[in-house]
Design an enzyme around this catalytic site. Structure first.
Site, PDB file in Angstrom:
ATOM      1  N   SER A 104       3.709   0.186   1.078  1.00  0.00           N
ATOM      2  CA  SER A 104       2.776   0.710   0.080  1.00  0.00           C
ATOM      3  C   SER A 104       3.468   0.778  -1.274  1.00  0.00           C
ATOM      4  CB  SER A 104       2.302   2.108   0.489  1.00  0.00           C
ATOM      5  OG  SER A 104       1.603   2.075   1.716  1.00  0.00           O
ATOM      6  N   GLY A 130       1.914   1.985  -4.065  1.00  0.00           N
ATOM      7  CA  GLY A 130       1.097   2.853  -4.902  1.00  0.00           C
ATOM      8  C   GLY A 130      -0.036   2.091  -5.569  1.00  0.00           C
ATOM      9  N   ALA A 131      -0.193   2.316  -6.861  1.00  0.00           N
ATOM     10  CA  ALA A 131      -1.283   1.678  -7.599  1.00  0.00           C
ATOM     11  C   ALA A 131      -1.123   0.164  -7.698  1.00  0.00           C
ATOM     12  CB  ALA A 131      -1.367   2.270  -9.004  1.00  0.00           C
ATOM     13  N   GLY A 163      -0.528  -1.868  -5.148  1.00  0.00           N
ATOM     14  CA  GLY A 163      -1.038  -2.556  -3.976  1.00  0.00           C
ATOM     15  C   GLY A 163      -0.173  -2.378  -2.751  1.00  0.00           C
ATOM     16  N   ASP A 196      -1.224   7.381   4.945  1.00  0.00           N
ATOM     17  CA  ASP A 196      -1.528   7.560   6.363  1.00  0.00           C
ATOM     18  C   ASP A 196      -2.863   6.899   6.709  1.00  0.00           C
ATOM     19  OD1 ASP A 196       0.769   9.191   6.389  1.00  0.00           O
ATOM     20  OD2 ASP A 196      -0.435  10.917   5.781  1.00  0.00           O
TER      21      ASP A 196
END
Length: 315
Positions: free
Chosen positions: A220, A222-223, A225, A252
């Site tokens: 992950s 974050g913003a 992708g 999660d």
């Protein structure tokens, strides 16, 4: 059925406050109580999708009983491992401007007998599981090698393991070749011991985790992708998000979406991205239902933008 394992669950109390002023009496404008822990959130997301899930949890004292009751009310089966210490209670203070301050308790210390019983309970519950998701930090009493022991036992029984943890526990477990690991950008940088400034940096770090033993890496960013790196290739997924309300539990939810879709390949990545994007547009730790998903807003490509700078680089 997706089995989740949360070695250090919690009872999470969230208080809404106008502002956080040290040394002052603060009157909350709202409050809520939720079962907490990364594996617990995966089970909540799986249940919200209408799928069966069983949560293996070491629970103790009145907070542990409340966690079990709250999960039961959400239709989640709990395989309870009774421990002597009380389940931790965490506090979150949510200010009106969106700032969230969290106070996480350490949790109980598990005895040798409780540690073994936890492993045995996972084994007993895993017969019908399509995936076992092992998530979160380890409580006191569990060595960093505990997740490695769990992965080894699960593989010996023919089960597939998804692991979401960090630090020494992640590095130790990689030796047992978990089927997928799900670090965020900070955890990925920590695992390889260097900063990440671009998507390409994250890809290289994920490839190194595969060299250390992970069969697949779902990262992950974050913003920016999400990445999926496995033996078949590398894919990059993004989604349009109209407004971020809360990122609590979004990772999660992404892992739940990935496993619900089979846990392999670009289709599973698309599901992970859709679930994560839906989660950040919901309040608090609310998990998305199928009606909250917007698959049309998701883009998955094998043409990874390696030179793209991360909006939140990790040092």
């Amino acid at each position: 059925m997706i089995l989740t394992v949360t070695p250090n669950p919690s009872l999470d109390r969230t208080y809404e406050v106008p502002s956080l002023d040290r040394g002052e009496v603060i009157r909350a404008t709202g409050e809520r109580m939720d079962p907490g822990g990364k594996g617990v959130n995966v089970s909540r997301a799986v249940a919200a999708a209408g799928r069966r899930t069983v949560a293996v949890l070491p629970l103790g004292g009145a907070p542990g009983a409340l966690v079990a009751d709250l999960l039961d009310a959400q239709g989640i089966e709990v395989a309870r491992v009774t421990v002597a210490g009380a389940t931790r209670s965490n506090i979150a203070l949510a200010e009106a401007d969106g700032v969230l301050t969290k106070i996480n308790a350490p949790g109980p210390e598990l005895s040798a007998a409780e540690r073994e019983l936890l492993l045995e309970t996972v084994h007993a519950q895993s017969a019908d599981a399509s995936w076992i998701a092992c998530c979160g930090s380890l409580p006191r009493g569990l060595a960093p090698s505990w997740y490695a022991a769990l992965v080894a036992r699960a593989h010996a029984a023919g089960a597939r393991i998804a692991l979401d943890t960090s630090g020494p526990a992640l590095l130790a477990a990689l030796r047992e070749r978990p089927d997928v690991v799900k670090p965020n950008a900070e955890e990925l940088a920590e695992a390889v011991g260097r900063p990440l400034a671009t998507v390409g940096d994250a890809v290289k770090a994920a490839e190194e985790l595969r060299e250390m033993g992970a069969a697949a890496v779902l990262a992950s960013l974050g913003a920016d992708g999400q990445l999926l790196v496995n033996a078949s290739g590398t894919w990059f997924g993004t989604a349009r998000v109209d407004a971020v309300r809360s990122n609590v539990g979004a990772g999660d939810s992404s892992l739940a979406g990935f496993l619900i879709a089979g846990g392999h390949g670009p289709e599973a990545l698309a599901s992970a991205v859709a679930h994560g994007a839906a989660a950040v547009q919901l309040p608090g730790s609310v998990m998305p239902t199928p009606g909250d998903l917007d698959p049309a807003a998701v883009t998955v490509t094998a043409e990874v933008p390696a030179d793209r700078a991360l909006r939140e680089p990790v040092s």
